[in-house]
Design an enzyme around this catalytic site. Structure first.
Site, PDB file in Angstrom:
ATOM      1  N   ASP A 168       9.956  42.440  41.759  1.00 27.08           N
ATOM      2  CA  ASP A 168       9.472  41.070  41.557  1.00 27.08           C
ATOM      3  C   ASP A 168      10.477  40.211  40.814  1.00 27.08           C
ATOM      4  O   ASP A 168      11.396  40.710  40.167  1.00 27.08           O
ATOM      5  CB  ASP A 168       8.184  41.102  40.720  1.00 27.08           C
ATOM      6  CG  ASP A 168       7.037  41.715  41.480  1.00 27.08           C
ATOM      7  OD1 ASP A 168       7.078  41.713  42.721  1.00 27.08           O
ATOM      8  OD2 ASP A 168       6.096  42.210  40.820  1.00 27.08           O
ATOM      9  N   ARG A 172      11.747  46.210  46.748  1.00 23.97           N
ATOM     10  CA  ARG A 172      11.795  44.767  46.576  1.00 23.97           C
ATOM     11  C   ARG A 172      12.024  44.450  45.107  1.00 23.97           C
ATOM     12  O   ARG A 172      13.085  44.177  44.683  1.00 23.97           O
ATOM     13  CB  ARG A 172      10.523  44.125  47.138  1.00 23.97           C
ATOM     14  CG  ARG A 172      10.529  44.270  48.661  1.00 23.97           C
ATOM     15  CD  ARG A 172       9.341  43.647  49.335  1.00 23.97           C
ATOM     16  NE  ARG A 172       9.560  43.728  50.791  1.00 23.97           N
ATOM     17  CZ  ARG A 172       8.929  43.023  51.686  1.00 23.97           C
ATOM     18  NH1 ARG A 172       8.002  42.161  51.311  1.00 23.97           N
ATOM     19  NH2 ARG A 172       9.196  43.158  52.961  1.00 23.97           N
ATOM     20  N   ARG A 174       2.755  47.330  36.565  1.00 27.77           N
ATOM     21  CA  ARG A 174       2.304  46.208  35.739  1.00 27.77           C
ATOM     22  C   ARG A 174       0.783  46.233  35.537  1.00 27.77           C
ATOM     23  O   ARG A 174       0.283  45.845  34.474  1.00 27.77           O
ATOM     24  CB  ARG A 174       2.761  44.883  36.358  1.00 27.77           C
ATOM     25  CG  ARG A 174       4.288  44.724  36.288  1.00 27.77           C
ATOM     26  CD  ARG A 174       4.794  43.576  37.137  1.00 27.77           C
ATOM     27  NE  ARG A 174       4.194  42.308  36.753  1.00 27.77           N
ATOM     28  CZ  ARG A 174       4.362  41.178  37.442  1.00 27.77           C
ATOM     29  NH1 ARG A 174       5.092  41.166  38.558  1.00 27.77           N
ATOM     30  NH2 ARG A 174       3.800  40.075  37.023  1.00 27.77           N
TER      31      ARG A 174
END
Lengths: 251, 251
Positions: free
Chosen positions: A54, A52, A200
């Site tokens: 972000d 995916r 992250r």
């Protein structure tokens, strides 16, 4: 028409995009990529992305598998797509792969990097492309601390709560480093897979260590706790780059 | 109020700007910089830039002299300006200089770099920040050819016609190099001064040499001719960066 399966690699500056996946009311990399594809080969395609990613995350190498009956040669497809894609996206390569190849499910590992501009003054050339952190970072110490991520661990503490997968929270981190070139600090990590926001949160935790709010040797206990609240905050998306995607034949 | 004279260094991504100098109907670096300055110290200032710079040209170090009666300390001025400037511009430093210092007239030399992305595929992270050149460049050969620029020469052939200064077309090039890091080729040149478009015409000429349209040892004859039409075209502005500005005390 007999289908072919192609593996395309692209790079993109993610500032303008809400991640890879097509969604309503937000521009995605997939939507823009498929728009260019439609210009070149029409509607005969089925596209799968390797992950995916972000909103605002960048890619130096993102992989896409593309099933199509169209017979355009790989080289011509690359050149044509690059003419129809915007300047913040580029196709780097294309090759034929077996029909059972899937950009996501065939993936054996990935490498991410996270860029931190560690300087009192922001860098006008890295707006949206690196996280600006003012206070001096001891990269040798952080590199040492980050070695605790290496190995097979349950990364529940490094996964955003809403996105926990039920079954398997274990991931194998192969290598991990923090290095500096002038004011630019790079965190690099390779693993067989990543949980949601894992990189992250790793970076956010290292910054907490830099601030003395988590001890230098605190990562093993955070992993052990399997508790998101023990790790640092999720670092901003702008510094994150998908660097490499590994498949069977590369390993 | 007694005036002070400050030397400020800034960096900017030039994509949004039509060069340094304030002009009607186009956004300039000076206009944006003075707008921020007005927010911080009011109208009591007189600003001089170290050079014009073309539309779309970037600066890693651009110098400004600022006369003002305002007593704000240098450190606070830097921090305040950075809060009011857009993200593609940043003040890097500020120090007090003598009242007769002038960012342009006190300048003893400058260093420019020109970036070429030399790869079949464009780099999505260098749009507007490097010139994209597809065909492979032999940087060793170009570096060799470029050495002919070094020394004191009349650079009439490397100056845009409309902007010829009548008196002195001689400039002293101190060093000059072409180097490569992966697909990124950097042309770097330091001189005691530059004529209008001089760096961009040097680069355009080197690219003509790469294409075999000008001989590898052709630069001395072009300098000798004092004829703009003998040199290559003016390379696009997007690859050009003002890197360093030298003043008496730095030399």
């Amino acid at each position: 028409m007999e289908k072919r399966n192609l593996l395309l690699t692209i790079a993109y500056d993610g500032r303008a995009y809400h991640g890879w996946q097509i969604q309503e009311n937000a521009l995605s990399v997939q939507e823009v990529f498929q728009g260019a594809l439609r210009q070149v080969i029409g509607d005969d395609f089925d596209v799968k992305g390797c992950s995916r990613t972000d909103s605002g995350v960048h890619a130096n190498q993102y992989c896409i598998s593309l099933k199509t009956g169209h017979r355009i040669p790989c080289e011509r497809l690359v050149a044509a797509l690059n003419r129809f894609l915007p300047m913040d996206m580029a196709v780097k390569g294309c090759r034929s792969v077996s029909l059972d190849f899937h950009a996501r499910y065939s993936c054996k590992g990935k490498e991410y990097q996270y860029l931190i501009w560690n300087d009192p003054v922001r860098n006008p050339f890295l707006d949206g492309r690196a996280f600006h952190y003012w206070y001096p970072l001891d990269t040798d110490m952080l590199n040492q601390a980050a070695q605790a991520f290496v190995g097979k661990h349950d990364f529940t503490s490094f996964c955003t709560l809403d996105h926990r997968e039920r079954d398997n929270m274990e991931r194998m981190v192969k290598c991990c480093s923090v290095s500096r070139e002038g004011s630019l600090v790079t965190f690099r990590v390779e693993a067989d897979g990543f949980l949601y926001n894992m990189v992250r949160i790793m970076v956010g935790t290292l910054l907490r260590i830099a601030q003395g709010k988590i001890p230098e040797d605190g990562i093993p206990a955070i992993l052990e706790a399997k508790d998101r609240s023990k790790a640092g905050p999720t670092a901003r998306a702008c510094g994150l780059y998908l660097n490499r995607v590994f498949y069977e034949e590369d390993l």
